[in-house]
Design an enzyme around this catalytic site. Structure first.
Site, mmCIF file in Angstrom:
data_model
loop_
_atom_site.group_PDB
_atom_site.id
_atom_site.type_symbol
_atom_site.label_atom_id
_atom_site.label_comp_id
_atom_site.label_asym_id
_atom_site.label_seq_id
_atom_site.Cartn_x
_atom_site.Cartn_y
_atom_site.Cartn_z
ATOM 1 N N LEU A 86 1.136 3.294 -2.313
ATOM 2 C CA LEU A 86 0.974 2.506 -3.702
ATOM 3 C C LEU A 86 -0.521 1.766 -4.337
ATOM 4 O O LEU A 86 -0.458 0.996 -2.986
ATOM 5 C CB LEU A 86 2.476 1.857 -3.983
ATOM 6 C CG LEU A 86 2.623 1.319 -5.516
ATOM 7 C CD1 LEU A 86 2.257 1.937 -6.697
ATOM 8 C CD2 LEU A 86 3.297 -0.043 -5.170
ATOM 9 N N ARG A 134 -8.970 4.107 -0.175
ATOM 10 C CA ARG A 134 -8.028 4.966 0.977
ATOM 11 C C ARG A 134 -7.656 5.328 0.072
ATOM 12 O O ARG A 134 -5.642 5.276 0.883
ATOM 13 C CB ARG A 134 -7.264 3.711 2.357
ATOM 14 C CG ARG A 134 -8.931 2.759 2.176
ATOM 15 C CD ARG A 134 -9.164 3.412 3.099
ATOM 16 N NE ARG A 134 -10.566 2.612 4.111
ATOM 17 C CZ ARG A 134 -11.925 2.169 3.673
ATOM 18 N NH1 ARG A 134 -12.495 2.902 2.666
ATOM 19 N NH2 ARG A 134 -12.336 0.980 4.365
ATOM 20 N N GLU A 179 5.383 9.512 0.553
ATOM 21 C CA GLU A 179 6.500 10.316 -0.330
ATOM 22 C C GLU A 179 6.170 11.220 -0.600
ATOM 23 O O GLU A 179 6.126 11.760 -1.284
ATOM 24 C CB GLU A 179 6.834 9.040 -0.931
ATOM 25 C CG GLU A 179 7.714 7.204 -0.789
ATOM 26 C CD GLU A 179 7.897 6.765 -1.043
ATOM 27 O OE1 GLU A 179 6.897 5.915 -2.622
ATOM 28 O OE2 GLU A 179 9.375 6.272 -1.327
ATOM 29 N N GLY A 228 10.396 3.747 -3.201
ATOM 30 C CA GLY A 228 10.354 3.886 -5.253
ATOM 31 C C GLY A 228 10.206 5.219 -5.604
ATOM 32 O O GLY A 228 10.152 5.796 -6.422
ATOM 33 N N ARG A 277 5.556 -5.568 3.062
ATOM 34 C CA ARG A 277 5.251 -6.225 1.730
ATOM 35 C C ARG A 277 6.863 -6.548 0.888
ATOM 36 O O ARG A 277 6.291 -7.310 -0.541
ATOM 37 C CB ARG A 277 4.676 -4.861 1.082
ATOM 38 C CG ARG A 277 3.590 -3.792 2.200
ATOM 39 C CD ARG A 277 2.391 -4.436 1.660
ATOM 40 N NE ARG A 277 1.442 -4.272 2.551
ATOM 41 C CZ ARG A 277 0.648 -4.063 3.542
ATOM 42 N NH1 ARG A 277 1.183 -5.712 4.190
ATOM 43 N NH2 ARG A 277 0.231 -3.412 3.969
ATOM 44 N N GLU A 320 6.158 -0.594 3.387
ATOM 45 C CA GLU A 320 7.213 -1.396 2.262
ATOM 46 C C GLU A 320 8.118 -2.964 2.537
ATOM 47 O O GLU A 320 8.262 -4.245 1.731
ATOM 48 C CB GLU A 320 8.217 -0.509 1.351
ATOM 49 C CG GLU A 320 7.602 0.789 0.467
ATOM 50 C CD GLU A 320 6.649 1.996 0.911
ATOM 51 O OE1 GLU A 320 7.058 1.746 2.012
ATOM 52 O OE2 GLU A 320 6.515 2.410 0.634
ATOM 53 N N GLY A 375 3.892 5.380 -0.144
ATOM 54 C CA GLY A 375 3.522 5.862 -0.970
ATOM 55 C C GLY A 375 3.010 7.147 -1.159
ATOM 56 O O GLY A 375 2.936 8.541 -1.476
HETATM 57 C C1 1HE Z 1 -5.869 -1.050 -0.972
HETATM 58 C C2 1HE Z 1 -4.715 -0.614 -0.349
HETATM 59 C C3 1HE Z 1 -3.404 -0.864 -1.277
HETATM 60 C C4 1HE Z 1 -6.089 0.014 1.122
HETATM 61 N N1 1HE Z 1 -3.578 -1.099 -2.978
HETATM 62 N N2 1HE Z 1 -5.596 -1.317 -2.683
HETATM 63 N N3 1HE Z 1 0.548 0.278 0.955
HETATM 64 C C5 1HE Z 1 0.160 -0.287 2.104
HETATM 65 O O1 1HE Z 1 0.601 -1.426 2.801
HETATM 66 C C6 1HE Z 1 -0.964 -0.002 2.663
HETATM 67 C C7 1HE Z 1 -1.854 -1.104 2.993
HETATM 68 N N4 1HE Z 1 -3.098 -1.096 3.116
HETATM 69 C C8 1HE Z 1 -3.488 -0.451 4.875
HETATM 70 O O2 1HE Z 1 -2.739 -0.832 5.516
HETATM 71 C C9 1HE Z 1 -4.993 -0.614 5.186
HETATM 72 O O3 1HE Z 1 -6.126 -0.023 4.147
HETATM 73 C C10 1HE Z 1 -4.919 0.626 6.140
HETATM 74 C C11 1HE Z 1 -5.053 1.313 7.629
HETATM 75 C C12 1HE Z 1 -4.339 2.312 4.957
HETATM 76 C C13 1HE Z 1 -6.623 1.511 6.438
HETATM 77 O O4 1HE Z 1 -7.600 -0.025 6.822
HETATM 78 P P1 1HE Z 1 -9.179 0.524 6.404
HETATM 79 O O5 1HE Z 1 -9.532 -0.889 7.878
HETATM 80 O O6 1HE Z 1 -9.727 1.474 6.203
HETATM 81 O O7 1HE Z 1 -9.246 0.159 5.133
HETATM 82 P P2 1HE Z 1 -9.360 -1.469 3.978
HETATM 83 O O8 1HE Z 1 -10.573 -2.401 4.847
HETATM 84 O O9 1HE Z 1 -8.004 -2.294 3.973
HETATM 85 O O10 1HE Z 1 -9.207 -0.966 2.420
HETATM 86 C C14 1HE Z 1 -10.532 -0.974 1.651
HETATM 87 C C15 1HE Z 1 -10.354 -0.178 0.408
HETATM 88 O O11 1HE Z 1 -8.858 -0.006 0.141
HETATM 89 C C16 1HE Z 1 -10.191 -2.335 0.186
HETATM 90 O O12 1HE Z 1 -10.243 -2.784 -1.187
HETATM 91 P P3 1HE Z 1 -11.966 -3.579 -0.832
HETATM 92 O O13 1HE Z 1 -12.284 -3.619 -2.815
HETATM 93 O O14 1HE Z 1 -11.571 -5.109 -0.537
HETATM 94 O O15 1HE Z 1 -12.940 -2.825 -0.100
HETATM 95 C C17 1HE Z 1 -8.712 -2.333 0.256
HETATM 96 O O16 1HE Z 1 -7.510 -3.800 -0.308
HETATM 97 C C18 1HE Z 1 -7.873 -1.185 -0.575
HETATM 98 N N5 1HE Z 1 -6.986 -0.526 0.242
HETATM 99 N N6 1HE Z 1 -5.106 -0.513 0.856
HETATM 100 C C19 1HE Z 1 -4.709 -1.587 -2.469
HETATM 101 N N7 1HE Z 1 -2.577 0.263 -0.940
HETATM 102 C C20 1HE Z 1 6.111 4.191 -4.469
HETATM 103 S S1 1HE Z 1 6.599 3.411 -4.390
HETATM 104 C C21 1HE Z 1 5.111 3.104 -3.099
HETATM 105 C C22 1HE Z 1 5.095 1.623 -2.469
HETATM 106 C C23 1HE Z 1 3.875 1.736 -1.367
HETATM 107 O O17 1HE Z 1 2.848 2.787 -0.706
HETATM 108 S S2 1HE Z 1 4.219 0.113 -0.448
HETATM 109 C C24 1HE Z 1 2.334 0.387 0.227
HETATM 110 C C25 1HE Z 1 1.434 0.101 0.169
#
Ligand code: 1HE
Length: 258
Positions: A64, A26, A112, A140, A135, A132, A109
Site C-alpha cells: 500500500l 517501489r 495480497e 486490508g 506499522r 502491517e 498489499g
Molecule cells: C513508498 C513505499 C510505500 C517505498 N508507500 N512510498 N509497505 C511497507 O511498509 C513497505 C515500505 N517500503 C520498504 O520497506 C522499502 O521501500 C522496500 C524494502 C520495499 C524497498 O527499499 P528501497 O531501499 O529499495 O527503497 P526506499 O528508499 O525505501 O524507497 C524508495 C521510495 O519509495 C521512497 O520515496 P522517496 O520519495 O523518498 O524516493 C519511499 O518513501 C517510497 N516507498 N515503499 C509509499 N509502501 C490493502 S492494505 C495493505 C497494507 C500494506 O500494504 S502495509 C505495508 C506497506
C-alpha cells in the site's frame, strides 16, 4: 478505458502482460493503481486466454502507498479496503487465469495482490513480509482470507506478530510460490506457463478459477456434490470428448511427454 501510466498493458497473442510501473516508489500501490488493476482485469480483451502480472524495477511491490493512508476516517478506511477487495476479486475471479511473476519486495498489499493470482513464479531476489503489524495496522486487501490457504494461519500470524521476512526459498517451501527461478528469468517462465495454461480446455480453466475455490470454502458434502457436477459438465464438452478420443487413438501426449 482508464488505465493509469503506472500500469503498462501489452497483448502478446493470447497472453496479456500487465506490468506495475511505479519503480521510483517501489511499485507502492496508490488508489489510482488499484483502480487501474480493477479496470484491466474487468476488461480482458476477447481472445486473451491467460495474463501475467509483474513489476518494473527492483521490486514486485512495496504494498500500500502509505502516503495516502494518513488522513482517512473510519468510513473512508472501510471503503478503501473494500475497493482493494473488489479489485483483487477481479483478478481471482475474472475471465482468465493470472500468473504472478515476483521479485524483490513482495510485501503488504503486494503480497495480497500476488495471493489473488492463480500461480506465483518467484525470482531468487524475492522476499515476503507483512509489515502491517509493525506499522500498527492490519491487512486490508484480502490477505486474511487468501494467505492462510497458501501458507497456513500460524505462518501468517507469525509474519504479522514479528515482522519476519521470508526468503524466496522459504516462500517455495511454505507453498506461497510454485516456481523459483534465477534473477531476471521470471517473466520468461511466467510466459511459458501462461502459454501452457492457454492450451487447456476453457472449461478446465474455468473450473479451476471459479469452482475449485468455492469447493474449498464449502463443507465436504456440498464440495463433493459440486465436484460431481463440474466434472460431469467438463467431461460432456465437445473439447473434452475430442481430447479423450485423441488420447485413446494415440494422437495425444502421454503424461510427462513434452
Ligand atoms: C513508498 C513505499 C510505500 C517505498 N508507500 N512510498 N509497505 C511497507 O511498509 C513497505 C515500505 N517500503 C520498504 O520497506 C522499502 O521501500 C522496500 C524494502 C520495499 C524497498 O527499499 P528501497 O531501499 O529499495 O527503497 P526506499 O528508499 O525505501 O524507497 C524508495 C521510495 O519509495 C521512497 O520515496 P522517496 O520519495 O523518498 O524516493 C519511499 O518513501 C517510497 N516507498 N515503499 C509509499 N509502501 C490493502 S492494505 C495493505 C497494507 C500494506 O500494504 S502495509 C505495508 C506497506
Amino acid at each position: 478505458m482508464n488505465i493509469p501510466e503506472s500500469l503498462i498493458v501489452e497483448q502478446q497473442d493470447e497472453i496479456l502482460l500487465v506490468k506495475i510501473n511505479r519503480p521510483k516508489k517501489r511499485n507502492a500501490i496508490n488508489d489510482e493503481l488499484i483502480l487501474g488493476l480493477e479496470t484491466v482485469f474487468s476488461t480482458i480483451p476477447k481472445g486473451v486466454k491467460c495474463a501475467v502480472l509483474y513489476g518494473e524495477g527492483q521490486h514486485f511491490s512495496a504494498g500500500l502507498d502509505l502516503s495516502e493512508l494518513r488522513e482517512r476516517d473510519i468510513v473512508e478506511g472501510l471503503q478503501h479496503s473494500r475497493m482493494w477487495h473488489r479489485a483483487l476479486e477481479k483478478i481471482q475471479f475474472g475471465t482468465v487465469p493470472v500468473v504472478a511473476v515476483i521479485h524483490g519486495a513482495c510485501v503488504g498489499g503486494g503480497l495480497e495482490i500476488a495471493s489473488a493470482c492463480h500461480i506465483r513464479v518467484a525470482e531468487q531476489s524475492t522476499f515476503y513480509a507483512l509489515p502491517e503489524g509493525q506499522r500498527g495496522i492490519f491487512v486490508g486487501g484480502g490477505a486474511s482470507v487468501r494467505l492462510p490457504k497458501l501458507i497456513g494461519v500460524a505462518r501468517m500470524a507469525d509474519m504479522m506478530f514479528t515482522g519476519r521476512v521470508i526468503s524466496a526459498e522459504e516462500g517455495i517451501l511454505m507453498g506461497f510460490s510454485q516456481y523459483l527461478v534465477s534473477e531476471n528469468k521470471g517473466l520468461e517462465k511466467g510466459i511459458e506457463l501462461a502459454k501452457k495454461i492457454s492450451l487447456n480446455a476453457e472449461m478446465t480453466n474455468y473450473a479451476l478459477m471459479h469452482v475449485l475455490p468455492r469447493i474449498v470454502d464449502s463443507g465436504a458434502s456440498e464440495g463433493l456434490m459440486m465436484e460431481s457436477l463440474i466434472s460431469t459438465i467438463a467431461a460432456s464438452s465437445p473439447e473434452a470428448k475430442k481430447r479423450l478420443g485423441d488420447f485413446l487413438e494415440g494422437r495425444a501426449k502421454k503424461v510427462g511427454e513434452s
